[in-house]
Motif scaffolding. Structure first.
Motif, PDB file in Angstrom:
ATOM      1  N   SER A  50       0.825  -1.210   0.000  1.00 16.05           N
ATOM      2  CA  SER A  50       0.000   0.000   0.000  1.00 16.05           C
ATOM      3  C   SER A  50       0.856   1.256   0.000  1.00 16.05           C
ATOM      4  CB  SER A  50      -0.914   0.010   1.236  1.00 16.05           C
ATOM      5  OG  SER A  50      -0.146   0.206   2.417  1.00 16.05           O
ATOM      6  N   LEU A  51       0.201   2.396  -0.142  1.00 15.80           N
ATOM      7  CA  LEU A  51       0.908   3.669  -0.205  1.00 15.80           C
ATOM      8  C   LEU A  51       1.619   3.966   1.114  1.00 15.80           C
ATOM      9  CD1 LEU A  51       1.507   6.053  -2.044  1.00 15.80           C
ATOM     10  CD2 LEU A  51      -0.583   7.157  -1.209  1.00 15.80           C
ATOM     11  N   SER A 100      -1.331  -2.454  -6.756  1.00 14.99           N
ATOM     12  CA  SER A 100      -1.711  -1.129  -6.278  1.00 14.99           C
ATOM     13  C   SER A 100      -1.366  -0.069  -7.319  1.00 14.99           C
ATOM     14  CB  SER A 100      -1.007  -0.813  -4.952  1.00 14.99           C
ATOM     15  OG  SER A 100      -1.310   0.506  -4.540  1.00 14.99           O
ATOM     16  N   ASP A 101      -2.362   0.368  -8.056  1.00 11.57           N
ATOM     17  CA  ASP A 101      -2.134   1.406  -9.064  1.00 11.57           C
ATOM     18  C   ASP A 101      -1.771   2.737  -8.419  1.00 11.57           C
ATOM     19  OD1 ASP A 101      -2.665  -0.343 -11.139  1.00 11.57           O
ATOM     20  OD2 ASP A 101      -4.816   0.104 -11.151  1.00 11.57           O
ATOM     21  N   ASN A 102      -2.259   2.952  -7.190  1.00 14.24           N
ATOM     22  CA  ASN A 102      -1.961   4.198  -6.494  1.00 14.24           C
ATOM     23  C   ASN A 102      -0.469   4.311  -6.198  1.00 14.24           C
ATOM     24  OD1 ASN A 102      -2.663   6.658  -5.385  1.00 14.24           O
ATOM     25  ND2 ASN A 102      -3.079   5.809  -3.360  1.00 14.24           N
ATOM     26  N   VAL A 103       0.129   3.207  -5.730  1.00 17.95           N
ATOM     27  CA  VAL A 103       1.562   3.202  -5.451  1.00 17.95           C
ATOM     28  C   VAL A 103       2.344   3.357  -6.752  1.00 17.95           C
ATOM     29  CG1 VAL A 103       3.492   1.894  -4.499  1.00 17.95           C
ATOM     30  CG2 VAL A 103       1.257   1.779  -3.394  1.00 17.95           C
ATOM     31  N   LYS A 146       1.463   4.872  -9.392  1.00 18.89           N
ATOM     32  CA  LYS A 146       1.345   6.262  -9.840  1.00 18.89           C
ATOM     33  C   LYS A 146       2.356   7.150  -9.126  1.00 18.89           C
ATOM     34  CE  LYS A 146      -1.651   8.988  -8.052  1.00 18.89           C
ATOM     35  NZ  LYS A 146      -2.929   9.623  -7.606  1.00 18.89           N
ATOM     36  N   TRP A 147       2.487   6.946  -7.818  1.00 21.80           N
ATOM     37  CA  TRP A 147       3.447   7.750  -7.061  1.00 21.80           C
ATOM     38  C   TRP A 147       4.880   7.419  -7.467  1.00 21.80           C
ATOM     39  CZ3 TRP A 147       3.293  12.013  -4.280  1.00 21.80           C
ATOM     40  CH2 TRP A 147       2.060  12.455  -3.803  1.00 21.80           C
TER      41      TRP A 147
END
Length: 206
Positions: free
Chosen positions: A145-146, A164-167, A169-170
């Motif tokens: 996770s982020l 995790s696409d959010n991670v 992306k970052w």
């Protein structure tokens, strides 16, 4: 990124205050927390990877989690067949228990609230081991996770497990490429794994 993740501390602290105010976790025993943890299911292959490294000499395994109970986490480790020898260090938030009843009061001691707290634990753990053995240990960190990202980037080998696409992306915003050593950071490398099946091979060949 650090500023954004730190900004979530107030939100997370408020969430824990609501849990306390509504007494959501009040009256729970350590045994109940442990048994609840035993029902949790790890991702396939995760326990095998942990056990593999527990069998290695001078290899230390620790768990960092925003969970609110060491008892719950220990139950999850035991319930998924993770060895308790050598003991695994657990760093997490912790419930307060009544000395009179031995039951939870519902209050949570906030130890690991945001991502920087996890990274700080890992950095301290590395310093302790370096002092004990006289040399800087190789650090492997796995997360999904982020809130794991700062620790993943701090590790010599970071394993982002899952999708995790959010991670991702970052990582792109930070110009961090998967499976590519960062030469300006002593070849630290972040890998992206869909599951745990390739984790051991990556770590041993890094």
């Amino acid at each position: 990124m650090d500023q954004y993740l730190e900004s979530l501390r107030q939100v997370e602290n408020a969430s824990q205050e609501r849990i306390k105010d509504f007494k959501i976790l009040a009256g729970v025993s350590r045994v109940e927390l442990y048994n609840g943890g035993r029902q949790a299911q790890f991702q396939s292959g995760a326990a095998d990877v942990i056990n593999y490294f527990l069998r290695m000499p001078n290899c230390h395994v620790c768990v960092t989690s925003a969970n609110w109970s060491t008892d719950f986490i220990q139950g999850a480790l035991d319930g998924n067949g993770v060895s308790n020898q050598p003991p695994i260090s657990v760093y997490c938030n912790e419930l307060k228990f009544s000395k009179r009843t031995s039951l939870s009061t519902g209050t949570i001691y906030p130890r690991l609230v945001v991502a920087s707290d996890k990274a700080a634990v890992i950095e301290t753990y590395r310093e302790v081991l370096a002092s004990r053995y006289g040399s800087k240990p190789r650090l492997v960190y796995a997360g999904d996770s982020l809130t794991d990202l700062p620790a993943l980037l701090l590790a010599d080998v970071g394993l982002l497990v899952g999708q995790s696409d959010n991670v991702a992306k970052w990582c792109k915003l930070l110009d961090v490429e998967f499976s590519k050593p960062r030469f300006d950071e002593n070849d630290k490398t972040l890998y992206r794994l869909l599951d745990w099946s390739s984790a051991i091979n990556i770590i041993e060949n890094h």
